[in-house]
Design an enzyme around this catalytic site. Structure first.
Site, mmCIF file in Angstrom:
data_model
loop_
_atom_site.group_PDB
_atom_site.id
_atom_site.type_symbol
_atom_site.label_atom_id
_atom_site.label_comp_id
_atom_site.label_asym_id
_atom_site.label_seq_id
_atom_site.Cartn_x
_atom_site.Cartn_y
_atom_site.Cartn_z
ATOM 1 N N GLY A 70 82.069 25.539 54.499
ATOM 2 C CA GLY A 70 82.505 26.812 53.922
ATOM 3 C C GLY A 70 82.800 26.803 52.438
ATOM 4 C CG MET B 83 73.439 25.126 59.583
ATOM 5 S SD MET B 83 72.280 25.254 58.206
ATOM 6 C CE MET B 83 72.966 24.072 57.076
ATOM 7 N NE ARG B 84 73.647 30.259 65.964
ATOM 8 C CZ ARG B 84 73.345 29.575 67.065
ATOM 9 N NH1 ARG B 84 72.428 30.010 67.889
ATOM 10 N NH2 ARG B 84 73.975 28.440 67.350
ATOM 11 C CG HIS C 85 67.467 26.397 51.779
ATOM 12 N ND1 HIS C 85 67.902 25.898 53.000
ATOM 13 C CD2 HIS C 85 66.469 25.581 51.369
ATOM 14 C CE1 HIS C 85 67.196 24.832 53.305
ATOM 15 N NE2 HIS C 85 66.321 24.616 52.339
HETATM 16 C C1 GAR Z 1 74.884 24.776 51.627
HETATM 17 O O1 GAR Z 1 74.348 23.748 50.834
HETATM 18 C C2 GAR Z 1 73.812 25.792 51.992
HETATM 19 O O2 GAR Z 1 72.897 26.023 50.969
HETATM 20 C C3 GAR Z 1 73.177 25.124 53.167
HETATM 21 O O3 GAR Z 1 74.254 24.636 53.905
HETATM 22 C C4 GAR Z 1 75.293 24.230 52.995
HETATM 23 C C5 GAR Z 1 76.597 24.799 53.468
HETATM 24 O O4 GAR Z 1 77.646 24.317 52.690
HETATM 25 N N1 GAR Z 1 72.353 26.019 53.911
HETATM 26 C C6 GAR Z 1 71.212 25.657 54.486
HETATM 27 O O5 GAR Z 1 70.799 24.512 54.515
HETATM 28 C C7 GAR Z 1 70.454 26.798 55.148
HETATM 29 N N2 GAR Z 1 69.208 26.331 55.644
HETATM 30 P P1 GAR Z 1 79.074 25.010 52.739
HETATM 31 O O6 GAR Z 1 79.434 25.141 54.221
HETATM 32 O O7 GAR Z 1 79.988 24.079 52.023
HETATM 33 O O8 GAR Z 1 78.956 26.354 52.079
#
Ligand code: GAR
Length: 191
Positions: free
Chosen positions: A14, A92-93, A111
């Site tokens: 988050g 992640m969905r 992303h």
């Molecule tokens: C982030 O790096 C976001 O870009 C990635 O998950 C992480 C969440 O971090 N998203 C993906 O990989 C989507 N395919 P956070 O929970 O610290 O915000």
């Protein structure tokens, strides 16, 4: 005047949720986060939401009979709270038809790669494994494909070291700034 109302969807730590809330609080984004939707009970983002006083819901999607049923509940929650835009932040969905049709062009994602390269849940590691030297971050509208949809903004960084933790932190820092920029474009109808 009514403030733009955002919902954030997240599955993990988050840090992006927190960056968005902080930007709303200190006026860098003229909006408020009215709802956090999480599909992983126990995720750290829920603690952050509690700390910031954001109304939050943790779902276990597999308890629903279908993705449509799961998304209908969420779409109703968004409608009830008069949410204008949905920001996926480590959610992640894949988003399905129910949410996409009810929030057409109003759902965005961030992303940690220069899309369309390295889609999926392990983008940074995949890019490192491939030998990439220019890493990046992309924000985009969401469609029904994995990390797919029209690109809004990108940020890049040259990194030739070998410390994945350092690289991940650098990329997260870019994300936190880039998402603020994208949300500002979104809420001011500049897209
Ligand atoms: C982030 O790096 C976001 O870009 C990635 O998950 C992480 C969440 O971090 N998203 C993906 O990989 C989507 N395919 P956070 O929970 O610290 O915000």
């Amino acid at each position: 005047m009514r403030k733009t109302r955002l919902a954030v969807f997240a599955s993990g730590s988050g840090s992006n949720y927190e960056a968005i809330v902080e930007a709303c609080r200190d006026g860098r984004i003229d909006a408020e986060v009215v709802l956090l939707v999480c599909d992983k009970p126990g995720a750290k983002v829920l603690e952050r939401a509690k700390r910031y006083g954001t109304e939050s819901f943790a779902f276990t999607p597999k308890e629903f009979e279908s993705r449509e049923a799961y998304e209908s509940v969420i779409a109703d929650m968004l409608d009830e709270r008069e949410v204008d835009f949905v920001c996926l932040a480590g959610y992640m969905r894949i988003v399905g038809k129910v949410l996409l049709s009810r929030y057409e062009q109003r759902i965005v994602n961030i992303h940690p790669s220069l899309l369309p390269s390295f889609k999926g849940a392990h983008a940074i590691q995949d890019a490192v494994d491939y030998g990439v030297k220019i890493f990046g971050v992309t924000t985009h509208f969401v469609d029904e494909t994995l990390d797919g949809g029209r690109i809004i903004d990108q940020g890049a960084i040259v990194y030739e070291g070998s410390d994945i933790e350092e690289l991940t932190n650098l990329i997260h820092n870019i994300e936190h700034k880039l998402y603020v920029k994208t949300i500002n474009k979104l809420i001011s109808n500049k897209l």
